[in-house]
Design an enzyme around this catalytic site. Structure first.
Site, PDB file in Angstrom:
ATOM      1  N   LEU A  33      71.148  32.554  90.567  1.00 14.30           N
ATOM      2  CA  LEU A  33      72.380  31.781  90.723  1.00 14.30           C
ATOM      3  C   LEU A  33      72.116  30.281  90.814  1.00 14.30           C
ATOM      4  O   LEU A  33      71.105  29.852  91.356  1.00 14.30           O
ATOM      5  CB  LEU A  33      73.117  32.254  91.985  1.00 14.30           C
ATOM      6  CG  LEU A  33      73.431  33.745  92.029  1.00 14.30           C
ATOM      7  CD1 LEU A  33      74.156  34.094  93.329  1.00 14.30           C
ATOM      8  CD2 LEU A  33      74.256  34.196  90.834  1.00 14.30           C
ATOM      9  N   GLY A  36      76.786  26.532  89.019  1.00 18.23           N
ATOM     10  CA  GLY A  36      77.865  27.049  88.160  1.00 18.23           C
ATOM     11  C   GLY A  36      78.415  28.344  88.735  1.00 18.23           C
ATOM     12  O   GLY A  36      79.629  28.505  88.926  1.00 18.23           O
ATOM     13  N   HIS A  37      77.509  29.285  89.040  1.00 14.17           N
ATOM     14  CA  HIS A  37      77.941  30.560  89.644  1.00 14.17           C
ATOM     15  C   HIS A  37      78.631  30.305  90.977  1.00 14.17           C
ATOM     16  O   HIS A  37      79.660  30.894  91.298  1.00 14.17           O
ATOM     17  CB  HIS A  37      76.732  31.465  89.926  1.00 14.17           C
ATOM     18  CG  HIS A  37      75.953  31.871  88.716  1.00 14.17           C
ATOM     19  ND1 HIS A  37      74.679  31.416  88.486  1.00 14.17           N
ATOM     20  CD2 HIS A  37      76.242  32.704  87.695  1.00 14.17           C
ATOM     21  CE1 HIS A  37      74.213  31.957  87.376  1.00 14.17           C
ATOM     22  NE2 HIS A  37      75.140  32.733  86.862  1.00 14.17           N
ATOM     23  N   GLY A 147      83.280  31.783  84.022  1.00 12.66           N
ATOM     24  CA  GLY A 147      83.072  30.381  83.669  1.00 12.66           C
ATOM     25  C   GLY A 147      83.417  30.091  82.213  1.00 12.66           C
ATOM     26  O   GLY A 147      83.180  30.914  81.323  1.00 12.66           O
ATOM     27  N   GLU A 148      83.940  28.893  81.982  1.00 10.01           N
ATOM     28  CA  GLU A 148      84.203  28.463  80.599  1.00 10.01           C
ATOM     29  C   GLU A 148      82.905  28.162  79.859  1.00 10.01           C
ATOM     30  O   GLU A 148      82.909  27.950  78.655  1.00 10.01           O
ATOM     31  CB  GLU A 148      85.118  27.226  80.599  1.00 10.01           C
ATOM     32  CG  GLU A 148      86.538  27.574  81.007  1.00 10.01           C
ATOM     33  CD  GLU A 148      87.509  26.426  80.838  1.00 10.01           C
ATOM     34  OE1 GLU A 148      87.059  25.271  80.688  1.00 10.01           O
ATOM     35  OE2 GLU A 148      88.725  26.697  80.866  1.00 10.01           O
ATOM     36  N   SER A 185      72.611  26.835  83.495  1.00 11.86           N
ATOM     37  CA  SER A 185      72.410  28.193  82.981  1.00 11.86           C
ATOM     38  C   SER A 185      71.125  28.742  83.589  1.00 11.86           C
ATOM     39  O   SER A 185      70.162  27.990  83.783  1.00 11.86           O
ATOM     40  CB  SER A 185      72.267  28.151  81.454  1.00 11.86           C
ATOM     41  OG  SER A 185      71.743  29.360  80.975  1.00 11.86           O
ATOM     42  N   ARG A 187      69.076  30.450  82.136  1.00 11.54           N
ATOM     43  CA  ARG A 187      68.025  30.331  81.106  1.00 11.54           C
ATOM     44  C   ARG A 187      67.363  28.948  81.115  1.00 11.54           C
ATOM     45  O   ARG A 187      66.265  28.803  80.577  1.00 11.54           O
ATOM     46  CB  ARG A 187      68.589  30.608  79.717  1.00 11.54           C
ATOM     47  CG  ARG A 187      68.858  32.083  79.462  1.00 11.54           C
ATOM     48  CD  ARG A 187      69.284  32.329  78.026  1.00 11.54           C
ATOM     49  NE  ARG A 187      69.519  33.747  77.789  1.00 11.54           N
ATOM     50  CZ  ARG A 187      70.676  34.360  78.020  1.00 11.54           C
ATOM     51  NH1 ARG A 187      71.692  33.674  78.500  1.00 11.54           N
ATOM     52  NH2 ARG A 187      70.814  35.654  77.779  1.00 11.54           N
TER      53      ARG A 187
HETATM   54  P1  AMP Z   1      75.780  34.922  84.019  1.00 11.05           P
HETATM   55  O1  AMP Z   1      75.030  35.161  85.282  1.00 11.05           O
HETATM   56  O2  AMP Z   1      75.118  33.975  83.074  1.00 11.05           O
HETATM   57  O3  AMP Z   1      76.260  36.200  83.368  1.00 11.05           O
HETATM   58  O4  AMP Z   1      77.116  34.155  84.446  1.00 11.05           O
HETATM   59  C1  AMP Z   1      77.988  34.691  85.388  1.00 11.05           C
HETATM   60  C2  AMP Z   1      79.265  33.889  85.382  1.00 11.05           C
HETATM   61  O5  AMP Z   1      78.976  32.539  85.730  1.00 11.05           O
HETATM   62  C3  AMP Z   1      79.953  33.855  84.008  1.00 11.05           C
HETATM   63  O6  AMP Z   1      81.354  33.944  84.183  1.00 11.05           O
HETATM   64  C4  AMP Z   1      79.539  32.517  83.474  1.00 11.05           C
HETATM   65  O7  AMP Z   1      80.434  31.973  82.522  1.00 11.05           O
HETATM   66  C5  AMP Z   1      79.536  31.689  84.748  1.00 11.05           C
HETATM   67  N1  AMP Z   1      78.713  30.496  84.569  1.00 11.05           N
HETATM   68  C6  AMP Z   1      77.422  30.439  84.144  1.00 11.05           C
HETATM   69  N2  AMP Z   1      77.008  29.170  84.041  1.00 11.05           N
HETATM   70  C7  AMP Z   1      78.071  28.388  84.398  1.00 11.05           C
HETATM   71  C8  AMP Z   1      78.297  26.983  84.488  1.00 11.05           C
HETATM   72  N3  AMP Z   1      77.342  26.107  84.178  1.00 11.05           N
HETATM   73  N4  AMP Z   1      79.504  26.554  84.896  1.00 11.05           N
HETATM   74  C9  AMP Z   1      80.490  27.433  85.206  1.00 11.05           C
HETATM   75  N5  AMP Z   1      80.355  28.763  85.131  1.00 11.05           N
HETATM   76  C10 AMP Z   1      79.166  29.237  84.739  1.00 11.05           C
END
Ligand code: AMP
Length: 282
Positions: A33, A36-37, A147-148, A185, A187
């Site tokens: 995390l 963003g998360h 997230g967008e 991200s 990544r």
């Molecule tokens: P993930 O762990 O990458 O599957 O992301 C989980 C949630 O966090 C998804 O709804 C993503 O769109 C959101 N998310 C990931 N990175 C960001 C970011 N930089 N800003 C806002 N939301 C994010």
């Protein structure tokens, strides 16, 4: 904060919380995390009585074996961050818990899954839809936060909710960026120091596209210019740059008066695939 890895136990917990009249906010993640998360978690905490965050690296949404194997995992750090943020429940199931049987469902999202991420990551959105539907069935939230950053995924989830007539409010949240503009991200952790520095190039080009649009350039001129910028940069391989209608995700050839538009990029640097997007007609 409570942590569950068994479906039956979290379902019991949710049932008793709902019996007390609590409303439930849900943030699905794959862990590792970052801010963003946590912005999604904070929004849920603001709007809901109880916030549930799931952490599950979903194997069926990876169309690249190496990406799945190298996907960062750091549960202890995630747990501490969620505790500090004020999250109420973590759901972190095993693969066997989520997929006791081989997966067979096939979703049809039409155009939404045929462009951009859908075109370049075959099967990805089907894997996302399957896991999110399972998670929705388990957590039965009133609100779910996405997230967008993954704009196309957000559109797919809204469609998933419609297909199944779910009564879940899907809330899209702004992209959170590093100080230099790189969209946060999990990544990003895989980038080496020089690629990390260079990776701000993606956001710079999205902004360049936005400025060109404001300056009256056509979509073909913008696309040509951005393709050229990437050709000149030996560190990057551009996978796609598109300008699309943010509601339908139909890619656009020209700007219509008053029509919203959004620019989308996917590009590789040092073998790591990064995506980003920006509203461009404001
Ligand atoms: P993930 O762990 O990458 O599957 O992301 C989980 C949630 O966090 C998804 O709804 C993503 O769109 C959101 N998310 C990931 N990175 C960001 C970011 N930089 N800003 C806002 N939301 C994010």
């Amino acid at each position: 904060m409570q942590i569950f890895d068994a479906i039956i136990q979290i379902k019991e917990k949710i049932k008793s919380l709902k019996a007390e009249g609590k409303n439930i906010g849900f943030v699905p993640t794959m862990g590792t995390l970052h801010e963003g998360h946590l912005s999604l978690v904070t929004k849920s905490i603001e709007q809901c009585d109880i916030t549930v965050c799931s952490i599950f690296v979903n194997p069926i949404q990876f169309n690249n074996k190496e990406d799945l194997e190298k996907y960062p995992r750091m549960f202890e750090q995630d747990r501490a961050l969620l505790e500090e943020a004020g999250c109420d429940i973590i759901f972190c199931p095993s693969e066997k818990e989520m997929y006791p049987e081989p997966v067979t469902e096939v979703y049809e999202f039409g155009l939404l899954e045929k462009v951009m991420e859908g075109a370049f990551r075959p099967g990805h959105f089907n894997g996302v839809a399957i896991v999110v539907k399972k998670l929705f069935d388990i957590v039965e939230p009133h609100y779910a936060y996405f997230g967008e950053k993954d704009f196309q995924q957000l559109a797919i989830i809204k469609q998933l909710v419609k297909i199944h007539n779910l009564t879940i409010n899907v809330i899209g949240c702004d992209i959170i960026r590093e100080n230099d503009g790189l969209a946060m991200s999990s990544r990003n952790l895989r980038l080496n120091a020089s690629d990390r520095k260079e990776s701000t190039f993606i956001f710079k080009n999205l902004n360049k596209a936005k400025q060109m649009a404001i300056g009256g350039k056509s979509i073909s001129e913008i696309k040509e210019q951005i393709a050229l910028e990437f050709e000149k940069n030996p560190n990057f391989t551009l996978e796609y740059f598109e300008i699309a209608n943010p509601l339908t995700l139909m890619t656009l050839d020209s700007f219509d008066q008053g029509q919203a538009a959004r620019a989308f990029i996917a590009a590789y640097i040092g073998g790591i695939r990064l995506i980003d997007n920006i509203e461009i007609n404001s």
